[in-house]
Design a protein around this motif. Structure first.
Motif, short mmCIF file in Angstrom:
data_model
loop_
_atom_site.label_atom_id
_atom_site.label_comp_id
_atom_site.label_asym_id
_atom_site.label_seq_id
_atom_site.Cartn_x
_atom_site.Cartn_y
_atom_site.Cartn_z
N UNK A 1 0.80 -1.22 0.00
CA UNK A 1 0.00 0.00 0.00
C UNK A 1 0.84 1.27 0.00
N UNK A 2 0.13 2.40 0.11
CA UNK A 2 0.78 3.71 0.04
C UNK A 2 0.29 4.61 1.17
N UNK A 3 1.16 5.52 1.55
CA UNK A 3 0.81 6.59 2.49
C UNK A 3 1.56 7.85 2.07
N UNK A 4 0.99 9.01 2.41
CA UNK A 4 1.71 10.26 2.21
C UNK A 4 1.81 10.99 3.54
N UNK B 1 9.92 5.63 -2.42
CA UNK B 1 9.54 6.85 -1.71
C UNK B 1 9.95 8.06 -2.54
N UNK B 2 9.15 9.15 -2.40
CA UNK B 2 9.47 10.41 -3.06
C UNK B 2 9.30 11.56 -2.08
N UNK C 1 5.02 7.55 0.04
CA UNK C 1 5.57 6.22 0.26
C UNK C 1 4.70 5.20 -0.46
N UNK C 2 5.27 4.54 -1.45
CA UNK C 2 4.57 3.52 -2.22
C UNK C 2 5.22 2.16 -1.99
N UNK C 3 4.50 1.11 -2.37
CA UNK C 3 5.01 -0.26 -2.24
C UNK C 3 5.58 -0.50 -0.85
N UNK C 4 4.82 -0.12 0.15
CA UNK C 4 5.30 -0.23 1.53
C UNK C 4 5.51 -1.68 1.93
N UNK C 5 6.53 -1.88 2.75
CA UNK C 5 6.92 -3.21 3.23
C UNK C 5 6.88 -3.21 4.76
#
Length: 124
Positions: A16-19, A68-69, A83-87
């Motif tokens: 998932x993703x978060x900003x 991440x960007x 934050x994408x493709x969170x682990x």
């Protein structure tokens, strides 16, 4: 007095993703490099990403590169971390940070100002 206030943390499943956002006040935001650090349970705080005062130059830890960007909006005095493709290994308290002088490159190693942190939890 410099104040940094993070928001946007939470719980997300792997992939998932978060900003994250960081609202800054107390000085001219656009004049300073900014960065994100994180601290996982039982581990030392580590560098995640930094960005130059004008947003042109950024640096990333190898563990987040490509996922991440970091970005900033100087008109809004706000720093972001997409934050994408969170682990699960990304689970940590994330801190916004800055320093009194120096480059985004320097900020990777030490900071003078810290936010209170926001928790990010990634479940498998």
């Amino acid at each position: 007095q410099v104040q940094l206030v993070e928001s946007g943390g939470g719980w997300v499943q792997a992939g998932g993703s978060l900003r994250l956002s960081c609202a800054a006040s107390g000085r001219t935001f656009s004049a300073y490099a900014m960065g994100w650090f994180r601290q996982a349970p039982g581990k030392e705080r580590e560098f995640v990403a930094t960005i130059s005062w004008n947003g042109v130059t950024s640096y990333y830890a190898d563990s987040v590169k490509g996922r991440f960007t970091i970005s900033r909006d100087n008109a809004k005095n706000t720093l972001y971390l997409q934050m994408n493709s969170l682990e699960p290994e990304d689970t940590a308290v994330y801190y916004c940070a800055s320093h009194s002088a120096g480059s985004a490159y320097d900020l990777r190693l030490s900071a003078d100002y810290w936010g209170q942190g926001t928790q990010v939890t990634v479940s498998s």
